[in-house]
Design an enzyme around this catalytic site. Sequence first.
Site, PDB file in Angstrom:
ATOM      1  N   ARG A  23       4.255  16.458  -3.721  1.00 48.31           N
ATOM      2  CA  ARG A  23       3.474  17.898  -3.293  1.00 48.31           C
ATOM      3  C   ARG A  23       2.597  18.396  -4.022  1.00 48.31           C
ATOM      4  NH1 ARG A  23       4.927  18.461   2.314  1.00 48.31           N
ATOM      5  NH2 ARG A  23       3.144  19.477   2.003  1.00 48.31           N
ATOM      6  N   ARG A  27      -0.518  23.712  -2.337  1.00 49.73           N
ATOM      7  CA  ARG A  27       0.114  24.352  -2.070  1.00 49.73           C
ATOM      8  C   ARG A  27       0.351  25.269  -2.658  1.00 49.73           C
ATOM      9  NH1 ARG A  27       5.985  22.246  -0.298  1.00 49.73           N
ATOM     10  NH2 ARG A  27       5.300  22.256   2.008  1.00 49.73           N
ATOM     11  N   ARG A  36     -10.236  25.422  -0.038  1.00 47.48           N
ATOM     12  CA  ARG A  36      -9.038  24.742   1.341  1.00 47.48           C
ATOM     13  C   ARG A  36      -9.939  25.705   2.910  1.00 47.48           C
ATOM     14  NH1 ARG A  36      -6.875  24.062   5.433  1.00 47.48           N
ATOM     15  NH2 ARG A  36      -4.483  23.763   5.590  1.00 47.48           N
ATOM     16  N   ASP A  72      -1.377  13.800   5.090  1.00 46.72           N
ATOM     17  CA  ASP A  72      -0.505  13.904   5.580  1.00 46.72           C
ATOM     18  C   ASP A  72       0.185  12.484   6.404  1.00 46.72           C
ATOM     19  OD1 ASP A  72       2.050  16.455   6.286  1.00 46.72           O
ATOM     20  OD2 ASP A  72       1.723  15.307   7.889  1.00 46.72           O
ATOM     21  N   TYR A 150       9.631  13.268  14.415  1.00 48.42           N
ATOM     22  CA  TYR A 150       9.685  14.555  14.638  1.00 48.42           C
ATOM     23  C   TYR A 150       8.280  14.100  16.434  1.00 48.42           C
ATOM     24  CZ  TYR A 150       8.570  16.740  10.204  1.00 48.42           C
ATOM     25  OH  TYR A 150       9.134  17.375   9.313  1.00 48.42           O
TER      26      TYR A 150
HETATM   27  O1  CP3 Z   1       7.953  17.061   1.710  1.00 49.06           O
HETATM   28  C1  CP3 Z   1       8.235  16.046   2.385  1.00 49.06           C
HETATM   29  O2  CP3 Z   1       9.495  16.292   2.309  1.00 49.06           O
HETATM   30  C2  CP3 Z   1       7.714  15.643   1.917  1.00 49.06           C
HETATM   31  C3  CP3 Z   1       7.568  14.051   2.867  1.00 49.06           C
HETATM   32  C4  CP3 Z   1       6.366  15.025   4.386  1.00 49.06           C
HETATM   33  C5  CP3 Z   1       4.604  15.257   3.952  1.00 49.06           C
HETATM   34  N1  CP3 Z   1       4.427  16.158   5.563  1.00 49.06           N
HETATM   35  C6  CP3 Z   1       4.107  14.599   3.260  1.00 49.06           C
HETATM   36  C7  CP3 Z   1       3.088  15.209   3.029  1.00 49.06           C
HETATM   37  C8  CP3 Z   1       6.482  15.791   5.563  1.00 49.06           C
HETATM   38  C9  CP3 Z   1       7.836  16.188   6.031  1.00 49.06           C
HETATM   39  C10 CP3 Z   1       5.752  16.393   6.305  1.00 49.06           C
HETATM   40  C11 CP3 Z   1       5.567  16.958   7.482  1.00 49.06           C
HETATM   41  C12 CP3 Z   1       4.387  18.365   6.960  1.00 49.06           C
HETATM   42  N2  CP3 Z   1       3.046  17.996   7.704  1.00 49.06           N
HETATM   43  C13 CP3 Z   1       5.117  19.374   7.348  1.00 49.06           C
HETATM   44  C14 CP3 Z   1       6.612  19.507   6.503  1.00 49.06           C
HETATM   45  C15 CP3 Z   1       7.372  20.482   7.869  1.00 49.06           C
HETATM   46  C16 CP3 Z   1       8.522  20.120   8.154  1.00 49.06           C
HETATM   47  O3  CP3 Z   1       9.099  20.080   9.497  1.00 49.06           O
HETATM   48  O4  CP3 Z   1       9.154  20.798   7.635  1.00 49.06           O
HETATM   49  C17 CP3 Z   1       3.535  19.906   6.620  1.00 49.06           C
HETATM   50  C18 CP3 Z   1       4.278  21.637   6.893  1.00 49.06           C
HETATM   51  C19 CP3 Z   1       3.015  19.251   6.978  1.00 49.06           C
HETATM   52  C20 CP3 Z   1       1.786  19.631   6.997  1.00 49.06           C
HETATM   53  C21 CP3 Z   1       0.753  19.721   5.846  1.00 49.06           C
HETATM   54  N3  CP3 Z   1       0.941  19.017   4.815  1.00 49.06           N
HETATM   55  C22 CP3 Z   1       0.604  20.458   5.140  1.00 49.06           C
HETATM   56  C23 CP3 Z   1      -0.272  22.004   5.229  1.00 49.06           C
HETATM   57  C24 CP3 Z   1      -0.047  19.726   4.198  1.00 49.06           C
HETATM   58  C25 CP3 Z   1      -1.170  20.014   2.860  1.00 49.06           C
HETATM   59  C26 CP3 Z   1      -0.589  21.339   1.356  1.00 49.06           C
HETATM   60  C27 CP3 Z   1       0.551  22.480   1.629  1.00 49.06           C
HETATM   61  O5  CP3 Z   1       1.622  22.025   1.782  1.00 49.06           O
HETATM   62  O6  CP3 Z   1      -0.185  23.091   1.693  1.00 49.06           O
HETATM   63  C28 CP3 Z   1       0.561  18.632   3.741  1.00 49.06           C
HETATM   64  C29 CP3 Z   1       0.202  17.832   3.136  1.00 49.06           C
HETATM   65  C30 CP3 Z   1       0.715  16.826   2.715  1.00 49.06           C
HETATM   66  N4  CP3 Z   1       2.433  15.698   3.245  1.00 49.06           N
HETATM   67  C31 CP3 Z   1       1.038  16.132   1.354  1.00 49.06           C
HETATM   68  C32 CP3 Z   1       2.299  15.202   1.367  1.00 49.06           C
HETATM   69  C33 CP3 Z   1       2.473  13.833   0.738  1.00 49.06           C
HETATM   70  C34 CP3 Z   1      -0.416  15.456   0.394  1.00 49.06           C
HETATM   71  C35 CP3 Z   1       0.342  15.132  -0.843  1.00 49.06           C
HETATM   72  C36 CP3 Z   1       0.475  16.628  -1.289  1.00 49.06           C
HETATM   73  O7  CP3 Z   1       0.895  18.104  -0.473  1.00 49.06           O
HETATM   74  O8  CP3 Z   1       0.579  16.581  -2.746  1.00 49.06           O
END
Ligand code: CP3
Length: 351
Positions: A23, A27, A36, A72, A150
């Site tokens: 991540r 973030r 963004r 994602d 999910y």
């Molecule tokens: O954190 C982990 O456990 C990794 C696996 C995972 C991802 N997405 C990979 C990811 C999981 C469990 C998710 C689901 C998800 N999607 C969540 C977590 C919800 C929960 O149940 O706790 C969330 C918040 C999202 C939405 C999301 N994904 C956002 C808003 C973003 C943008 C960046 C940020 O964090 O604000 C993402 C990006 C994302 N999800 C990446 C990956 C590998 C992109 C790469 C990176 O952020 O480095």
Amino acid sequence: MISSLLPAAVNRPVDHVPVWFMRQAGRSLPEYRRIRGNGSILDTVRSAELAAEITLQPVKRYGVDAAILYSDIMVPLTAVNFGIEITQGKGPYVKEPFRSESDLARLRRLEPETDIPFVIETVKLVVEELRDSGTPLIGFAGGPFTVASYLIEGGSSKNYIETKTMMRADPSLFDRLMNNLAVMAVDFLTAQVDAGAAAVQIFDSWAGILTAAEYKRFVLPSVKLIMDSIAYFGVPRIYFALSASHLIDQIAVSGCDVVSVDWKMPLSTVKGQLQKSGNKLSVQGNLDPTYCFAPWDAIEKEVMRILMEGEGRGHIFNLGHGVLPGTDPEVLNRIVELVHSVTPGSLVGSV
Ligand code: CP3
């Protein structure tokens, strides 16, 4: 410094221990927040130029040994119109959760060229930009269990009651769901590797909530299917699950090349266990992400301890889970500098 991620992933000697952060894109980066906007992440990933720029931001700022695609785990599901929303600050939300046999019809096969052309385009843009530096791009997909949780729960969950109940009440339906999601992950990963991703990671964050027996029966077959299907490409395959020390023996035989571990189990223990099962797999990890908020002296000590456990071979330095919002980017910068400053040979036999 030329990236050492690919040799480290297949347990070859390296001139420095590679480091990247789960991540790392988005973030905590101010340059990310600047471009963004306020929409859903799904809108951002649909713009290949924007997604490529966000993917590259941490590489430019930190000099990490890999980029990770900004996307994602739910993107393929949204692309086949399963009905998923991701609102800012919250995780995925599924309007009509997966609850019965008839829901299988909503999971058609992914056609990357038409369903996710923006992902293919993002990968191509990033790979083109990274070509001269030799920094690899890591593609990824969600593990079938984590994605299924999910779909079945309808969003994030604490106790996974619906998911576990489906496993127990209708194992055959659960198996078919897992199989469909494994095929979807293979199609998603294949598209990324075809476009130039040089390694892949399966994020199976929530698989650790299962017992070893449940994991073996309900999850391992689909993870194996993914690993075996992409073996053909010869790119390193990383597998990540949280709180999964009780699953190491199973993960060891999944076909992955690298086991990414959280901070609760020492890397040396994981390495020992992998060797016991006859495997020379590499390990990734495992700094507790909350360490980034500690005084630098404490961070430095902990990073050095982890490097020594990794022994400078078959080790990719990372956090034990994703970068937490609010992490000071300067701390991540210093961690990269520290990891890169250590000679791998000096770490051998230090545990
Ligand atoms: O954190 C982990 O456990 C990794 C696996 C995972 C991802 N997405 C990979 C990811 C999981 C469990 C998710 C689901 C998800 N999607 C969540 C977590 C919800 C929960 O149940 O706790 C969330 C918040 C999202 C939405 C999301 N994904 C956002 C808003 C973003 C943008 C960046 C940020 O964090 O604000 C993402 C990006 C994302 N999800 C990446 C990956 C590998 C992109 C790469 C990176 O952020 O480095």
